[in-house]
Design an enzyme around this catalytic site. Structure first.
Site, PDB file in Angstrom:
ATOM      1  N   LYS A 137       0.926  -1.085  -0.060  1.00 38.22           N
ATOM      2  CA  LYS A 137      -0.166   0.140   0.047  1.00 38.22           C
ATOM      3  C   LYS A 137       0.704   1.299   0.040  1.00 38.22           C
ATOM      4  O   LYS A 137       2.020   1.393   0.803  1.00 38.22           O
ATOM      5  CB  LYS A 137      -0.686  -0.044   1.268  1.00 38.22           C
ATOM      6  CG  LYS A 137      -1.913   1.056   1.340  1.00 38.22           C
ATOM      7  CD  LYS A 137      -2.687   0.886   2.562  1.00 38.22           C
ATOM      8  CE  LYS A 137      -3.926   1.916   2.676  1.00 38.22           C
ATOM      9  NZ  LYS A 137      -4.474   1.956   3.873  1.00 38.22           N
ATOM     10  N   SER A 156      -9.801   2.104   3.085  1.00 35.92           N
ATOM     11  CA  SER A 156      -8.772   2.917   2.132  1.00 35.92           C
ATOM     12  C   SER A 156      -7.586   2.036   1.210  1.00 35.92           C
ATOM     13  O   SER A 156      -7.163   2.363   0.337  1.00 35.92           O
ATOM     14  CB  SER A 156      -8.134   3.990   2.982  1.00 35.92           C
ATOM     15  OG  SER A 156      -6.935   3.149   3.904  1.00 35.92           O
ATOM     16  N   SER A 202      -9.875  -0.237   7.283  1.00 30.75           N
ATOM     17  CA  SER A 202      -9.360  -0.196   6.050  1.00 30.75           C
ATOM     18  C   SER A 202      -8.592  -1.432   5.209  1.00 30.75           C
ATOM     19  O   SER A 202      -8.214  -1.103   4.125  1.00 30.75           O
ATOM     20  CB  SER A 202      -8.366   1.012   5.840  1.00 30.75           C
ATOM     21  OG  SER A 202      -8.961   2.298   5.953  1.00 30.75           O
TER      22      SER A 202
END
Lengths: 474, 480
Positions: free
Chosen positions: B75, B150, B174
């Site tokens: 990420k 997210s 997330s």
């Protein structure tokens, strides 16, 4: 109407750790700008603070020295504000729960009295960087070397009543942190700075007047001057019917005045809250006990010890105030065993030489060893006060053993009383007029004859002995 | 290689010499080049091939780890030395960290090949991956729909077969919610299990990194390498045990599994959760109802605390030292105003504003302090529940992925997406999401929650469940 000033100081003590409070970067002074700012100091994304244990140890040491309660659980908060030399946009400080609670310190005033000044709290925080305004025309440079330097902020009660007391308190704090070896005490490099909160009230009143805060004063002299200016200003404003605005001011030493920095209308909301990157600081009692067991002799104890050794209050204070001086003095005292002689030499000849040469006592060319031997030779009568000074000068200038120098320079007092008596006779015979006057009771002339004999012996005679010989001849 | 091969399958292929790490890496890089989901912000072709070459050498000399040569994507919130870390923001568009996050360093040391950085909601603020400066991410199952957020890029990349696994971060859901929306398995470890060093901070007291992959076994393999005390993160837990260091242990028999009553209202996935319950009952576990009475307050509590922390964590992005800086600032104020106005997106600004408000004089007690008290009550709810049960079974999200744009006009409705994940985050507990069926042709997930540091327990239950079901093996291609 007469006015009473009420003063409190916040002293920022830069802790003498090798690395910063929350990072491993060096705290050494004077490096190239930004050479000592690591990713944590720069506030780069994702990096985290890690508390330096030495900082906690030093804060506790200070707390114990002022008889304060040590808070075994304390919290680091974020103080939020934007400024270019504050990389994270917040300063990590202790707001609600400081590591050191209420304590006090004894301040010695010039008139020989003492005053107990309350200390509200002492908390740990990180320093900000520096904005440099004079390096690039029209622009501001940022130097983050100082960012994250550990500070202990010591907040006093509003117990001080004069600028002189405030300066004495600041000095006492300077003495204490140097004794504790938690700060190098270098004011010129900013190792200690203070903010002064000043207000005045009608004498006898118990209410407090509105206060102003003078920021960032970094010398003993300026503390006194800045506060005196501010007291006068308050009184002038109040007596002319005005009111004091709560504000932050700065002292300009060149013009000897304070000026407003920012006013109340801009007063900031720092949005303090516990820093979620740091767990609450939890200290074991054993950690505190270990520090307590290892405390050095404190200034007050040293002063008392010197007084008990027979020194005056003034001398005891003079010698105890600076830990390096006191350490030197102790070394001389241990060997010479004569407190008065040791004090006289350290405060007299040695201090004068150091002053003239602008040398620190720890770098004095005359060692405590040499000085105590010199004193021993004065006490046993080998040296007169005059030849002792000559010897001191020689020791200051060159290497050498005390006794060897006494020999090679021919400084020993005349121990042969026969020869001295011969010289006394010669001097008396050479000055018949003065001798008659002396005999007729003009005692002042005794000094003249002693002086003449000392001159004839090039200072090697013992003046006491000369005195006695002359009296015997009359 | 099969497009949706698991890490375990790839491991066997590498160990058998069926293919090299280089070949494997090339294969994934080719697929990423054809990606239509916008899952990646930055692909590190050169770095990946170099790491793969090094992995092949290491495997040849016999000093590989169980992860050596396996590809993965990070990420874009994890700092990677020498490779841009944007956090999905214009603010950090050109930011290159001079350090690796601890998670990145640990996986690198184990020989993992980093393919690149995945898309995400800006500064991890969002539940749909629509808040990225680098564009929204499509759900591989239906491109008109969001992948969740997210960690939407990571979830989409795994589901689309662009990487066999990815790292994510979970502040209020997330990792779990995008895992649920994309039909994969994602673990949020206990707060403090995985170092936050080098992970761009959103809300420091909640942020936790974790793995996302096809199944519990792969997730366990990754978390065993990611977890562990890190002296550079003062909030990391100083513990001897590493979860799943020898794989997932056998699950204790006859677990008591709790069903939080407050979570089972108006669900679109009630039938799917019933089926999970039936499967786990067949495995010998028993179910009881439990109460988590402060559940209703969790979402507002979360948004106060996360916003407050974010508002100051993001103060460092001021245009002075790094990150976006406006053109020709006229004054210091102007530099701050424009750099931050231009650099941050709408949702980030909204949270900075609400967070600043919650910490301000006069509001601090009513918002921040109150939220901290409720947080404690929520944590106590879970602690009492775990006196009675071993594991909780709950929905991960109220339903399947929604259509792009459906909730962007209504932030509060968007925040309600997190209703089942934020209470767990506030309590700092380990939780995972595993695929448990389909609603309207889109995958949905079930959430397993355990007491602190009991990752092995929920990973064990998930592994056992996945041994008797095949939801986790379904692929978007087969569905179309």
């Amino acid at each position: 109407m007469s006015w009473e000033p009420v003063i409190g100081l916040e002293v920022h003590v830069q802790l003498a750790t090798r690395s910063k409070i929350f990072s491993g970067a060096s705290t050494a002074f004077g490096a190239e700008p930004n050479a000592q700012a690591c990713a944590v100091d720069l506030g780069l994304p994702g990096v985290l603070p890690v508390l330096n244990e030495d900082v906690v140890r030093m804060a506790i040491k200070f707390g114990l020295a002022i008889g304060a309660e040590i808070n075994l659980d304390s919290i680091f908060d974020r103080k939020n504000y934007f400024y270019p030399d504050l990389p994270k946009g917040y300063q990590i400080s202790q707001f609600q729960t400081p590591v050191v609670g209420r304590g006090s310190i004894t301040v010695h005033l010039d008139d020989g009295t003492t005053r107990e000044v309350g200390i509200t709290r002492a908390h740990l925080e990180e320093d900000a960087g520096k904005s440099v305004h004079d390096m690039f025309p029209g622009q501001t440079g940022i130097d983050l070397n100082r960012t994250g330097t550990p500070l202990l902020e010591v907040v006093s009660e509003p117990d001080l009543r004069t600028a002189a007391e405030a300066a004495a308190y600041f000095r006492q704090m300077h003495t204490l942190v140097r004794y504790l070896k938690i700060c190098d005490g270098n004011l010129a490099e900013g190792s200690m700075r203070c903010d002064a909160n000043v207000s005045v009230r009608p004498a006898g009143s118990n209410d407090l007047g509105e206060r102003t805060e003078i920021k960032n004063i970094n010398s003993f002299r300026f503390v006194e001057r800045a506060i005196n200016f501010e007291i006068e200003r308050h009184i002038d404003v109040l007596e002319s019917g005005g009111t004091i605005e709560r504000e932050t001011r700065q002292y300009d030493p060149d013009r000897d005045e304070t000026r407003p920095m920012r006013g109340k209308e801009e007063s900031e909301d720092y949005r303090y809250f516990p820093d979620p990157d740091l767990l609450p600081l939890s200290i074991d009692q054993a950690f505190v006990d270990a520090i307590a067991a290892d405390m050095p002799e404190l200034p007050e104890a040293r002063r008392s010890r010197y007084r008990e050794a027979g020194l005056s209050d003034y001398d005891a204070g003079w010698l105890a105030d600076d830990p390096d001086v006191a350490t030197y003095f102790d070394a001389v005292l241990v060997q010479s065993g004569d407190a008065k002689q040791s004090a006289n030499w350290v405060m007299g000849e040695l201090a004068a030489h150091l002053n003239k040469a602008e040398t620190d006592i720890s770098a004095a060319p005359v060692t405590p060893d040499q000085l105590s031997q010199l004193i021993a030779r004065v006490v046993d009568g080998t040296l007169s006060s005059k030849t002792a000074k000559t010897l001191f000068e020689a020791l200051w200038q060159q290497e050498g053993e005390v006794d060897a120098l006494i020999d090679s320079l021919g400084l020993a007092q005349m121990s042969d009383s026969g020869e001295l008596e011969r010289i006394v006779d010669e001097v008396l015979a050479a000055n018949p007029g003065q001798l008659e006057e002396l005999k007729s009771g003009k005692d002042k002339l005794l000094g003249f004859f002693v002086g003449q004999v000392m001159k004839a012996t090039q200072g090697k005679a013992n003046p006491q002995q000369v005195n006695e010989l002359i009296r015997a001849k009359l | 290689m099969e497009r949706h091969a698991t890490l375990a399958e790839l491991r066997r292929a590498l160990d058998n010499g069926d293919l090299s790490a280089i070949e494997l890496t090339r294969d994934y890089l080719t697929r990423i080049a054809d990606d239509s989901t916008n899952a990646f912000i930055n692909v590190d072709e050169e770095g990946a091939l170099a790491a793969a070459a090094a992995a092949d050498e290491r495997l040849a000399s016999g000093d590989g780890t169980p992860l050596t040569g396996l590809p993965l994507a990070h990420k874009d919130i994890f700092c990677t030395r020498g490779l841009a870390t944007t956090c999905g923001s214009r603010m950090l568009e050109n930011f290159v960290a001079p350090y690796d996050a601890t998670v990145v360093a640990r996986l690198k040391d184990a020989g993992v090949v980093n393919l690149g950085k995945t898309n995400m909601d800006e500064f991890a603020m969002g539940s749909s991956n629509e808040n990225s400066y680098f564009g929204a991410v499509a759900n591989p199952w239906r491109e008109s729909h969001v992948p969740g957020g997210s960690s939407g890029g990571s979830a989409a990349a795994v589901a689309a077969g662009l990487t066999p696994a990815a790292t994510g971060t979970d502040t209020g859901g997330s990792i779990r919610q995008p895992a649920s929306f994309c039909g994969i398995t994602g673990l949020k470890p206990t707060y403090g299990r995985v170092s936050r060093y080098g992970m761009v901070a959103f809300a420091s007291s909640l942020d936790q990194g974790g793995p996302m992959a096809h199944n519990a076994e792969d997730v366990a393999l990754l978390v065993s390498a990611m977890a562990g005390f890190d002296r550079r993160d003062s909030t990391s837990a100083e513990r001897e045990d590493t979860p799943c260091s020898n794989g997932i242990p056998a699950t204790p028999e006859k677990l008591r599994i709790g069903l939080p009553r407050e979570y089972y209202h108006n669900l679109d996935i009630a039938a799917e959760l019933d089926a999970v319950r039936a499967s786990l009952e067949n495995l010998g576990h028993t179910f009881v109802d439990v109460n988590l009475p402060h559940t209703e307050a969790a979402v507002p509590t979360y948004y106060v605390i996360a916003g407050a922390e974010a508002s100051t964590n993001l103060s460092r992005f001021d245009g002075v030292r790094f990150g976006h800086r406006c053109e020709n600032p006229e004054s210091l104020e102007d530099l701050y105003d424009r750099s931050r106005s231009e650099g941050f997106g709408e949702e980030v600004k909204r949270r900075i504003l609400t967070g600043t408000y919650a910490l301000s004089v006069g509001y601090f007690d009513a918002y921040y302090l109150q939220a901290q008290k409720i947080r404690r009550l929520i944590a106590n709810d879970f602690a009492s529940a775990f006196e009675d049960v071993d594991v909780l079974l709950a929905p991960t999200a109220p339903g399947p992925a929604f259509e792009r744009g459906a909730l962007t006009k209504d932030p509060v409705a968007m925040y309600q997406q997190d209703i089942f994940t934020v209470p767990v985050s506030l309590a700092g507990l380990p939780a995972l999401s595993m695929p448990c069926g389909f609603v309207d042709g889109l995958p949905v997930g079930a959430q397993l929650v355990a007491a602190p540091f009991q990752e092995e327990l929920i990973l064990g239950v998930a592994r056992d469940y996945q041994n008797v079901t095949d939801w986790h093996t379904r692929t978007p291609e087969a569905a179309q």
